[in-house]
Design an enzyme around this catalytic site. Structure first.
Site, PDB file in Angstrom:
ATOM      1  N   ARG A 187      -5.408   5.908   0.569  1.00  0.00           N
ATOM      2  CA  ARG A 187      -4.518   4.769   0.754  1.00  0.00           C
ATOM      3  C   ARG A 187      -4.777   3.876  -0.452  1.00  0.00           C
ATOM      4  O   ARG A 187      -5.912   3.414  -0.647  1.00  0.00           O
ATOM      5  CB  ARG A 187      -4.841   4.002   2.039  1.00  0.00           C
ATOM      6  CG  ARG A 187      -4.291   4.654   3.300  1.00  0.00           C
ATOM      7  CD  ARG A 187      -2.761   4.526   3.377  1.00  0.00           C
ATOM      8  NE  ARG A 187      -2.216   5.215   4.545  1.00  0.00           N
ATOM      9  CZ  ARG A 187      -2.105   4.672   5.743  1.00  0.00           C
ATOM     10  NH1 ARG A 187      -2.502   3.433   5.954  1.00  0.00           N
ATOM     11  NH2 ARG A 187      -1.617   5.368   6.744  1.00  0.00           N
ATOM     12  N   ARG A 222       4.130   0.532   2.403  1.00  0.00           N
ATOM     13  CA  ARG A 222       4.215  -0.582   3.337  1.00  0.00           C
ATOM     14  C   ARG A 222       3.889  -1.850   2.567  1.00  0.00           C
ATOM     15  O   ARG A 222       2.763  -2.065   2.137  1.00  0.00           O
ATOM     16  CB  ARG A 222       3.277  -0.425   4.534  1.00  0.00           C
ATOM     17  CG  ARG A 222       3.566  -1.475   5.633  1.00  0.00           C
ATOM     18  CD  ARG A 222       2.838  -1.194   6.932  1.00  0.00           C
ATOM     19  NE  ARG A 222       1.497  -1.729   6.971  1.00  0.00           N
ATOM     20  CZ  ARG A 222       1.193  -2.966   7.370  1.00  0.00           C
ATOM     21  NH1 ARG A 222       2.137  -3.797   7.767  1.00  0.00           N
ATOM     22  NH2 ARG A 222      -0.073  -3.371   7.371  1.00  0.00           N
ATOM     23  N   GLU A 260      -1.872  -3.032  12.760  1.00  0.00           N
ATOM     24  CA  GLU A 260      -1.175  -2.405  13.863  1.00  0.00           C
ATOM     25  C   GLU A 260      -1.979  -2.491  15.154  1.00  0.00           C
ATOM     26  O   GLU A 260      -3.191  -2.328  15.150  1.00  0.00           O
ATOM     27  CB  GLU A 260      -0.960  -0.940  13.504  1.00  0.00           C
ATOM     28  CG  GLU A 260      -0.032  -0.280  14.455  1.00  0.00           C
ATOM     29  CD  GLU A 260       0.597   0.939  13.812  1.00  0.00           C
ATOM     30  OE1 GLU A 260      -0.079   1.637  13.073  1.00  0.00           O
ATOM     31  OE2 GLU A 260       1.782   1.149  14.079  1.00  0.00           O
ATOM     32  N   GLU A 268      -6.952   7.477   7.689  1.00  0.00           N
ATOM     33  CA  GLU A 268      -5.801   8.200   8.249  1.00  0.00           C
ATOM     34  C   GLU A 268      -5.252   9.211   7.248  1.00  0.00           C
ATOM     35  O   GLU A 268      -4.916  10.345   7.600  1.00  0.00           O
ATOM     36  CB  GLU A 268      -4.719   7.204   8.666  1.00  0.00           C
ATOM     37  CG  GLU A 268      -3.479   7.870   9.212  1.00  0.00           C
ATOM     38  CD  GLU A 268      -2.500   6.874   9.809  1.00  0.00           C
ATOM     39  OE1 GLU A 268      -2.944   5.885  10.426  1.00  0.00           O
ATOM     40  OE2 GLU A 268      -1.283   7.090   9.664  1.00  0.00           O
ATOM     41  N   ARG A 295       3.565  -7.079  12.825  1.00  0.00           N
ATOM     42  CA  ARG A 295       2.264  -6.648  13.355  1.00  0.00           C
ATOM     43  C   ARG A 295       1.378  -7.874  13.514  1.00  0.00           C
ATOM     44  O   ARG A 295       1.706  -8.949  13.034  1.00  0.00           O
ATOM     45  CB  ARG A 295       1.573  -5.652  12.399  1.00  0.00           C
ATOM     46  CG  ARG A 295       2.336  -4.356  12.197  1.00  0.00           C
ATOM     47  CD  ARG A 295       1.561  -3.372  11.310  1.00  0.00           C
ATOM     48  NE  ARG A 295       2.303  -2.125  11.172  1.00  0.00           N
ATOM     49  CZ  ARG A 295       1.822  -1.035  10.579  1.00  0.00           C
ATOM     50  NH1 ARG A 295       0.602  -1.031  10.052  1.00  0.00           N
ATOM     51  NH2 ARG A 295       2.546   0.068  10.499  1.00  0.00           N
ATOM     52  N   CYS A 319       0.894  10.717   9.385  1.00  0.00           N
ATOM     53  CA  CYS A 319       1.804  10.145  10.382  1.00  0.00           C
ATOM     54  C   CYS A 319       3.233  10.168   9.844  1.00  0.00           C
ATOM     55  O   CYS A 319       3.461   9.777   8.695  1.00  0.00           O
ATOM     56  CB  CYS A 319       1.383   8.714  10.697  1.00  0.00           C
ATOM     57  SG  CYS A 319       2.434   7.896  11.925  1.00  0.00           S
ATOM     58  N   THR A 342       5.607   8.254  10.248  1.00  0.00           N
ATOM     59  CA  THR A 342       6.139   6.936   9.885  1.00  0.00           C
ATOM     60  C   THR A 342       5.847   6.609   8.427  1.00  0.00           C
ATOM     61  O   THR A 342       6.424   5.672   7.879  1.00  0.00           O
ATOM     62  CB  THR A 342       5.523   5.803  10.733  1.00  0.00           C
ATOM     63  OG1 THR A 342       4.118   5.750  10.468  1.00  0.00           O
ATOM     64  CG2 THR A 342       5.764   6.029  12.201  1.00  0.00           C
ATOM     65  N   ARG A 352       0.836  -1.206   0.000  1.00  0.00           N
ATOM     66  CA  ARG A 352       0.000   0.000   0.000  1.00  0.00           C
ATOM     67  C   ARG A 352       0.861   1.242   0.000  1.00  0.00           C
ATOM     68  O   ARG A 352       2.022   1.214   0.399  1.00  0.00           O
ATOM     69  CB  ARG A 352      -0.944   0.005   1.207  1.00  0.00           C
ATOM     70  CG  ARG A 352      -0.267  -0.012   2.584  1.00  0.00           C
ATOM     71  CD  ARG A 352       0.096   1.354   3.082  1.00  0.00           C
ATOM     72  NE  ARG A 352       0.277   1.372   4.525  1.00  0.00           N
ATOM     73  CZ  ARG A 352       0.990   2.278   5.165  1.00  0.00           C
ATOM     74  NH1 ARG A 352       1.660   3.203   4.494  1.00  0.00           N
ATOM     75  NH2 ARG A 352       1.079   2.245   6.487  1.00  0.00           N
TER      76      ARG A 352
HETATM   77  P1  ADP Z   1      -1.846   0.021   7.086  1.00  0.00           P
HETATM   78  O1  ADP Z   1      -1.266  -1.013   6.224  1.00  0.00           O
HETATM   79  O2  ADP Z   1      -2.871   0.778   6.375  1.00  0.00           O
HETATM   80  O3  ADP Z   1      -0.779   0.824   7.733  1.00  0.00           O
HETATM   81  P2  ADP Z   1      -2.926  -1.739   9.226  1.00  0.00           P
HETATM   82  O4  ADP Z   1      -1.712  -2.269   9.893  1.00  0.00           O
HETATM   83  O5  ADP Z   1      -4.020  -1.233  10.098  1.00  0.00           O
HETATM   84  O6  ADP Z   1      -2.625  -0.510   8.326  1.00  0.00           O
HETATM   85  O7  ADP Z   1      -3.501  -2.849   8.254  1.00  0.00           O
HETATM   86  C1  ADP Z   1      -4.621  -2.594   7.490  1.00  0.00           C
HETATM   87  C2  ADP Z   1      -5.328  -3.864   7.074  1.00  0.00           C
HETATM   88  O8  ADP Z   1      -4.564  -4.540   6.110  1.00  0.00           O
HETATM   89  C3  ADP Z   1      -5.578  -4.849   8.210  1.00  0.00           C
HETATM   90  O9  ADP Z   1      -6.867  -5.399   8.079  1.00  0.00           O
HETATM   91  C4  ADP Z   1      -4.549  -5.912   7.944  1.00  0.00           C
HETATM   92  O10 ADP Z   1      -4.962  -7.177   8.401  1.00  0.00           O
HETATM   93  C5  ADP Z   1      -4.483  -5.905   6.434  1.00  0.00           C
HETATM   94  N1  ADP Z   1      -3.259  -6.464   5.891  1.00  0.00           N
HETATM   95  C6  ADP Z   1      -2.006  -6.010   6.019  1.00  0.00           C
HETATM   96  N2  ADP Z   1      -1.128  -6.783   5.371  1.00  0.00           N
HETATM   97  C7  ADP Z   1      -1.842  -7.788   4.810  1.00  0.00           C
HETATM   98  C8  ADP Z   1      -1.516  -8.910   3.998  1.00  0.00           C
HETATM   99  N3  ADP Z   1      -0.266  -9.157   3.631  1.00  0.00           N
HETATM  100  N4  ADP Z   1      -2.526  -9.719   3.608  1.00  0.00           N
HETATM  101  C9  ADP Z   1      -3.795  -9.468   3.969  1.00  0.00           C
HETATM  102  N5  ADP Z   1      -4.163  -8.427   4.711  1.00  0.00           N
HETATM  103  C10 ADP Z   1      -3.206  -7.585   5.136  1.00  0.00           C
HETATM  104  C1  CIR Z   2       1.375   4.978  17.610  1.00  0.00           C
HETATM  105  O1  CIR Z   2       2.103   5.921  17.888  1.00  0.00           O
HETATM  106  O2  CIR Z   2       1.520   3.852  18.044  1.00  0.00           O
HETATM  107  C2  CIR Z   2       0.213   5.253  16.677  1.00  0.00           C
HETATM  108  N1  CIR Z   2       0.023   6.669  16.589  1.00  0.00           N
HETATM  109  C3  CIR Z   2       0.486   4.647  15.302  1.00  0.00           C
HETATM  110  C4  CIR Z   2       1.767   5.112  14.686  1.00  0.00           C
HETATM  111  C5  CIR Z   2       2.123   4.416  13.391  1.00  0.00           C
HETATM  112  N2  CIR Z   2       3.046   3.395  13.732  1.00  0.00           N
HETATM  113  C6  CIR Z   2       3.895   2.713  13.002  1.00  0.00           C
HETATM  114  O3  CIR Z   2       4.750   1.999  13.551  1.00  0.00           O
HETATM  115  N3  CIR Z   2       3.820   2.779  11.666  1.00  0.00           N
END
Ligand code: ADP
Ligand code: CIR
Length: 355
Positions: free
Chosen positions: A228, A279, A313, A224, A308, A270, A272, A125
């Site tokens: 995305r 990511r 997260e 966020e 994660r 953010c 990060t 993403r």
């Molecule tokens: P982001 O990637 O947007 O930073 P999150 O860690 O909240 O945020 O993940 C968003 C969603 O993407 C969650 O539902 C997570 O389970 C899903 N996700 C992340 N990586 C994978 C993957 N490799 N396969 C399937 N779902 C994934």
């Molecule tokens: C935190 O500080 O834990 C939240 N605000 C999420 C920050 C994003 N974290 C990350 O590691 N990518």
């Protein structure tokens, strides 16, 4: 010009943070000297230090604890953001500049698990902010509606594999919403870190998801970040997932203008997520390595990877499925960010096999 209530909240929150046992980067880098230097500053959007730090003040279990309420905050409050950015992204100093976008040779990235023994699914993403708009805490209700109209209109024109439909959160049934969340396609609701950052105002207005029929290409609106952009599919074919993302981003970038800083790359809410905003993750089962979570984290860390839980997260692993992704997004190219995950996962699978 500073609202005394803001100063009072800042002083009180700062005092609580100092005496807490928070491990956040906010606590590490918001020293008394930096606090005093920044506490009376205001961006042209009216954002203060409080807008940057309130999520970390309210959630001492934050990893980071800061968000930028608007693009200007990264420069006005640089004394706080810079050291946090430097540590999170593994070395990015004051004079450093993020490299120009480079998606690299798309044919160099393949399948990390051709025999399908470990990797459940792959996702890449990136985040984008529309040029000319601030981030969540500063957006008005009518801006949310304008942005939703503009972006969903653009996405609805995509063709071929990317062709799909926009589903606004407003009016979506709880059953449909929860199903999309459970299947890992949609952002969760009620994230306390975002709520405390004042990022959920007017929810669900302007929020939604666009996806193609297969749900291999998806775009989140106004969660966020403004956008995305997501590519995902079952199995370990990182190359296919990456190529689909690149095609989509190129199409979308030809139609919408995004905020980019010369120093920090693409701007996100953010810190990060700055830079490439990439990511790249796999959902992976490595039961032997994961038997000792500390060892799994340490191994991932060696390859600049982050672990994660299954629901993203701040979630836990379910059925032994971990989400492992590149940690750094700033100071390297898009290609390098994805390659970092790709190569690191190959190593992790090798280690799992050897145990
Ligand atoms: P982001 O990637 O947007 O930073 P999150 O860690 O909240 O945020 O993940 C968003 C969603 O993407 C969650 O539902 C997570 O389970 C899903 N996700 C992340 N990586 C994978 C993957 N490799 N396969 C399937 N779902 C994934
Ligand atoms: C935190 O500080 O834990 C939240 N605000 C999420 C920050 C994003 N974290 C990350 O590691 N990518």
């Amino acid at each position: 010009k500073m609202n005394p209530e803001v100063i009072r909240k800042l002083e009180e929150g700062f005092r609580r943070l100092r005496t807490s046992n928070s491990q956040s980067l906010l606590k590490k880098y918001l020293t008394q000297a930096i606090f005093d230097k920044l506490k009376s500053k205001k961006t042209s959007f009216g954002s203060t230090l409080l807008d940057c730090v309130q999520s970390g003040f309210e959630n001492p279990d934050s990893n980071i604890g800061v968000y930028a309420p608007d693009p200007e905050a990264y420069t006005l409050f640089a004394d706080l953001f810079d050291p946090i950015i430097d540590e999170y992204h593994g070395g990015f100093k004051k004079g450093d500049h993020h490299p120009p976008s480079d998606w690299g040779d798309l044919d160099c990235i393949g399948n990390v698990d051709p025999d399908q023994n470990f990797v459940v699914s792959t996702r890449v993403r990136c985040g984008r902010s529309l040029a000319g708009y601030p981030f969540n805490p500063c957006l008005t209700e009518s801006q949310y509606k304008d942005m939703e109209k503009k972006v969903s209109g653009t996405l609805t024109c995509l063709t071929g594999e990317l062709q799909g439909k926009y589903y606004p959160l407003t009016g979506m049934s709880k059953t449909d919403q929860n199903q999309l969340i459970d299947d890992h396609f949609l952002f969760k609701e009620g994230d306390r870190f975002l709520q405390a950052a004042n990022a959920s105002r007017f929810w669900p207005t302007g929020r939604g998801i666009f996806h193609n029929t297969n749900k291999t290409f998806l775009v989140w609106l106004n969660e966020e970040d403004h956008l995305r952009i997501i590519s995902m599919q079952p199995g370990g074919n990182v190359g296919e997932v990456y190529r689909r993302l690149v095609t989509a981003v190129r199409e979308i970038e030809s139609k919408l203008k995004f905020a980019r800083s010369d120093r920090l790359g693409f701007l996100t809410f953010c810190p990060t997520n700055l830079g490439t905003t990439i990511r790249a993750s796999v959902h992976i089962q490595v039961p032997k390595l994961a038997h000792n979570k500390t060892k799994l984290d340490a191994t991932a860390d060696q390859y600049n990877l982050q672990v994660r839980g299954t629901r993203g997260e701040h979630s836990d692993a379910e059925d032994g499925i971990y989400d492992i992704s590149n940690k750094r997004r700033l100071g390297l190219t898009e290609f390098e960010a994805v390659k970092e995950m790709h190569d690191g996962i190959l190593k992790i699978i090798e280690i799992e096999k050897s145990l």
